[in-house]
Design an enzyme around this catalytic site. Structure first.
Site, PDB file in Angstrom:
ATOM      1  N   ASP A 113      55.305 -32.007  41.233  1.00 41.55           N
ATOM      2  CA  ASP A 113      54.278 -31.217  41.901  1.00 41.55           C
ATOM      3  C   ASP A 113      54.372 -29.766  41.415  1.00 41.55           C
ATOM      4  OD1 ASP A 113      52.632 -29.783  43.627  1.00 41.55           O
ATOM      5  OD2 ASP A 113      53.140 -31.025  45.362  1.00 41.55           O
ATOM      6  N   HIS A 123      57.326 -11.569  21.430  1.00 45.70           N
ATOM      7  CA  HIS A 123      55.945 -11.541  21.913  1.00 45.70           C
ATOM      8  C   HIS A 123      54.959 -11.456  20.767  1.00 45.70           C
ATOM      9  CE1 HIS A 123      55.668 -11.229  26.341  1.00 45.70           C
ATOM     10  NE2 HIS A 123      56.966 -11.033  26.215  1.00 45.70           N
ATOM     11  N   LYS A 147      57.023 -25.183  49.261  1.00 45.33           N
ATOM     12  CA  LYS A 147      56.115 -24.443  48.367  1.00 45.33           C
ATOM     13  C   LYS A 147      55.934 -22.973  48.717  1.00 45.33           C
ATOM     14  CE  LYS A 147      53.826 -28.769  47.392  1.00 45.33           C
ATOM     15  NZ  LYS A 147      52.626 -29.609  47.482  1.00 45.33           N
ATOM     16  N   GLU A 202      52.282 -21.444  26.756  1.00 46.23           N
ATOM     17  CA  GLU A 202      52.821 -20.127  26.443  1.00 46.23           C
ATOM     18  C   GLU A 202      53.836 -20.211  25.305  1.00 46.23           C
ATOM     19  OE1 GLU A 202      51.692 -17.330  27.993  1.00 46.23           O
ATOM     20  OE2 GLU A 202      50.280 -18.597  29.099  1.00 46.23           O
TER      21      GLU A 202
END
Lengths: 359, 359, 359, 359
Positions: free
Chosen positions: D261, D352, D186, D57
């Site tokens: 992770d 953006h 998580k 990104e």
């Protein structure tokens, strides 16, 4: 205008003037009913209680009363109460996270001195534990106190102010607010759900298939499915902190009757209900993490409220506050079981039509 | 045992027997005080109210009264109320997500018929909107109803049962529970925080630096810092749904006085306080997403409660329920501002010692 | 220092330089495995997918693969996807609640003009819905957009800026931040749990007692009890927004493989698992409210990620983004079922010892 | 089909086969960039880091890099890390609340034996603390372990299984699931927000008015208002657990680069940002309660990830895991400050358009 009803109250209630309320013009009267007997098993003791409830909503006392019958016929309900204590959570302003870390370290190292300072403010009170948190330039300390038979927010607020003064004197750190919402008083919060506050209460009952059918007019399976679809999944999809049907109704009824702080119904009604089928019988339980109750001080001094506590045999005897928490737990269990069963058997709307209300 | 106080109540309260309560043995009496006048600005209207509050906790009426003085001297507070309506959220059992999706689609396509069925159950009620959710084999429908001047949970429960019967008849889909905690009644929930329930209430006031100093004995900066450290960050670190100091105290006081359902203090006291310094003056606001109030039915029928509503000039006139919500919003603003200022000036513990309580 | 591994990457990945990343020094490589075939039933269509997953945590692909086998042998899983759309939620500063209320009213009245302005910024985008909220002097607008096959956050940000300019021009109201966390992008939130965001995904499978025993080495009853004790009650007592075992593992694996935004695993992994025993067979389902995925733009342009999408047969064809969401739902169902079964049969630690990890 | 890009990977990555992943077909490649130097002050130490971030990104590395410049020119940022430890929270089934209470009591009384049993499973691990909870017939134990330089979920799962076996042997109480979501791994959860998990990280910086204006192109006041309207109030109205702008972007970037992770970005990105004006200068801070990181084991074994850790000078030296947590905290501070400033100055959409993304 004429206030002939509001001004037509028990003369003894005059005691409230100035102490319990300011600018008093009279009393509002709330109908009082009795549910029970509620049979509680706590440790080795078994005891029956007539539970006073004040409410203006029809069907509530009847519903709790039906639950009490089920509990009685099932040999009573088991209750476990853990005394967490009243809490106050002041917030301090520090220069930065380094000083904040030092403040938290200092508190850890000086717990004994802090306890002494708190004790000095009121001999009925004992500081049990301090929990801390830091965000940017703010540090919170959550102090848990044993306050005997009193609900205790006044005592702990005064004691906490002493601790705040000590910290100011020793570390030159300013307290922004004596209550920093790390208490958490009268607001729903995950902190209280997880840590408990006041009294942490569990209650359970095992009901035979026969009694479920005859008294509750439904089946264990159906009750379990309502708990699953409504109390659990329904509260999950709503982002609710109350995985229950209507603890608030019962807690409000008993709190009002016995002179507790009505605003503490908010945290007192949080909690989780469980139900399972156990060889066609029903296992049903409730958990209330944050029940703030007392049998002395505040509203318990008032004539009608003191009488209601008298019906329960509770006053200022050691352990009475715990007993009141047990009664709250048992009454909530009774009311939760009864309404859940009404929903399972499709009775709710009928109950609404017959009486004035339901959930 | 003798219950001479509980049984010494206003004869008119007998009305409650059977309708408002079962197994009635008398009344508990709650001291009633007046705070105000509270000056409200709503649209073009400006109105002063004497606010009745029932409580057993000292300092509350005095605190709200002080807030009313600040508001009055500031020309009154602005109030905005949006009528979301009473809601009931039944949960249905489907074969799977495909049938669940069909149920939701059917409801969307048949809204007009559903509204007609609801209306048929009670001409005072109007179904406004239906929201849906699905998890596995369960589907929830949240129906929002305009219930006029009534709080309305009874009406909407009965109306919802009619809709449930329609769905059962048309789609052969079973309702597990008429209330699926998607309502969400008497539990704190993000659904109500986000969507609103009953009346959604906003109130704000602009207070001059001079009044903050003279009446509240502190500064705008200090009040803003307390809101930031306690109502905002303090509630964030506690996982609280109440970004406020003590809405529950004020909501409970007004609800008890005016015959509202005490258990609905739980959702009625959720909300968010804001404060900012505006050129040394103070901007202060409160938001209450879920205020369930009515001026007819339930506890409002009782003698003392009806009189308390009379003090507000409220009965069954169109718009009175909205006005009551405005009063709740304004009183909460007054109480929140006063306590926040007390915390900012370090008064809380002193207030506790002087009266019987604080937050 | 030498970076011989980081700098030893596929030449095609050079495309990323400047567009996908700045100050690029090479590539980190993440092992890619295939689970499947995953059989999905959506409406009338039945389709098999080989699911690419990128991870560094052993046992994950094996676990999802086992779930796929169960799903396959059960005739596939049902998937339902609802396209909510990408959202952006700017926050505005108003003079007070009166002007805030006017802003919200103006937006309601001028939706068609607002949609036109949004459309003008990008012909691939369509504004579907606007939701609003107000607290004190702040107003939030949440705009939901259909963004075709793109995840779309860039398009909707630009479109939202146009709407913000319109409001500024028409009402002279200032936007404090183009993103006001009312979106809610990359943070867990009840707003997204309740309203959905991107794609809302449901998936379910019915597994015979025989397959549960032979492939999953446990029983339907045991799986249901784990879901109840862990995914539901365990998450309730932890104040978790994730009523699941490990959606995050599977969502992260598929997102990384297919070039999605890794940070959107946060909202993409929220959700609720359900399980029930259905005449000894197992019903198992997952719900993911907020899956932000696309098959064009962003990381999907990169060589290895584009190839992974190719394995799924997805590119820029109409409906491919929905199909990708279906695959995510099905893969999550497979992984959730497999791990829940492993926990039910007491396999977790063994899996940890055998491979590198588990949950 | 041809997978020439996926199969064109660094030979060293073959190590992953079987250990880090199953059914491996190659690697997906994620562009890696460097932000920095990031200047960290921890205790007396001051250290500069080049921070590796893997992302697809655009604008992310540039944004963090700009934040690092601001931090550098401000003399570095302060970081505090508290090692809470990896946790595992099994859930047990008891006969009722009485036995549940006994189980919790037994654990309290036998902590030393439990610690010994845990230790025996792995000498690199140390059980630090046990927290408990009970609901109906279920009891949860949350065990916090020091796992040295490893993230440690495998070690703690195996150690917890030993403890579970001890409880089974001593008390004949069955464990329903080795992970009972009381861990909480998580999933976003208030338990981790309140108690912390893995490493609890705080970072702050004081930026002069001059640097805010010259580098961030805005003012301290504007940044503080964005934090208030977006990170705080915006997240309150959305029911979000993330009172921040985009921790997830930065955490994901560093986790991917260093072999952490990816699924633990979910809990790792929870947290609270604060900002205040300090005599026209800016005070800015971040809090991350639950950062699960390690410098040995799992994905850190892989060639490219190990090299990225090498850029930070981290391997298996004592204290390296803490240092990695410090880097995560500092990088998040840099990225949060930069994006918040971009929003304050109205740059987001332009960013953006220029790059590929923003928040």
């Amino acid at each position: 205008m004429s206030l002939k009803h509001i001004t037509n109250y028990d003369p003894e209630m005059e005691k409230a003037r100035g102490f319990n309320i300011e600018k008093m013009i009279g009393c509002v009267q709330v109908p009082l009913g009795l549910a029970g007997p509620l049979r509680l098993r706590s440790g080795q003791a078994v005891k029956d209680y007539q539970v006073p409830m004040a409410t203006t909503e029809g069907a509530l006392v009847a519903s709790v009363n039906r639950g009490c019958k089920v509990i009685r016929e099932s040999g009573g309900c088991e209750v476990v109460v853990k005394n967490i204590g009243a809490t106050r959570g002041p917030v301090f302003k520090v220069r930065g996270i380094k000083q904040g870390d030092e403040l938290i370290g200092w508190v850890k190292k000086n717990v004994r001195q802090i306890k002494k300072v708190a004790k000095a403010s009121d001999k009925h009170l004992k500081l049990l534990k301090i929990k801390s948190q830091m965000i940017g330039r703010y540090v919170w300390l959550r102090m848990e106190y044993d306050t005997g038979e009193a609900m205790g927010m006044n005592m702990v607020t005064i004691a906490t102010e002493r601790v705040v003064e000590l910290i100011k004197k020793e570390l030159k750190i300013r307290c922004v607010s004596l209550s920093g919402n790390y208490c958490v008083d009268k607001k729903p919060s995950w902190l209280n759900m997880i840590e408990g506050r006041g009294k942490q209460v569990w209650a359970e009952v095992k009901v035979s298939e026969k009694i479920v059918g005859e008294v509750l007019k439904t089946s264990s399976e159906k009750i379990v499915e309502v708990v699953k679809a409504k109390q659990w999944l329904g509260s999950m999809v709503s982002g609710s902190m109350g995985f229950n049907a209507h603890y608030a109704n019962v807690v409000a009824g008993v709190f009002l009757a016995t002179g507790q702080d009505a605003a503490q119904v908010v945290e007192g009604s949080m909690g989780i209900t469980t139900a399972e089928v156990d060889k066609n019988d029903l296992y049903f339980s409730v958990y209330l993490p944050s029940v703030m109750v007392g049998t002395v001080g505040g509203g318990t001094r008032l004539a009608t409220q003191k009488e209601a506590l008298g019906i329960l045999g509770l006053s200022n005897k050691k352990g009475d506050a715990i007993k009141l928490a047990e009664v709250v737990g048992g009454a909530v269990l009774a009311g939760e079981l009864s309404l859940t069963a009404a929903l399972a058997s499709g009775d709710l709307a009928r109950a609404h039509m017959k009486f004035g209300r339901g959930e």
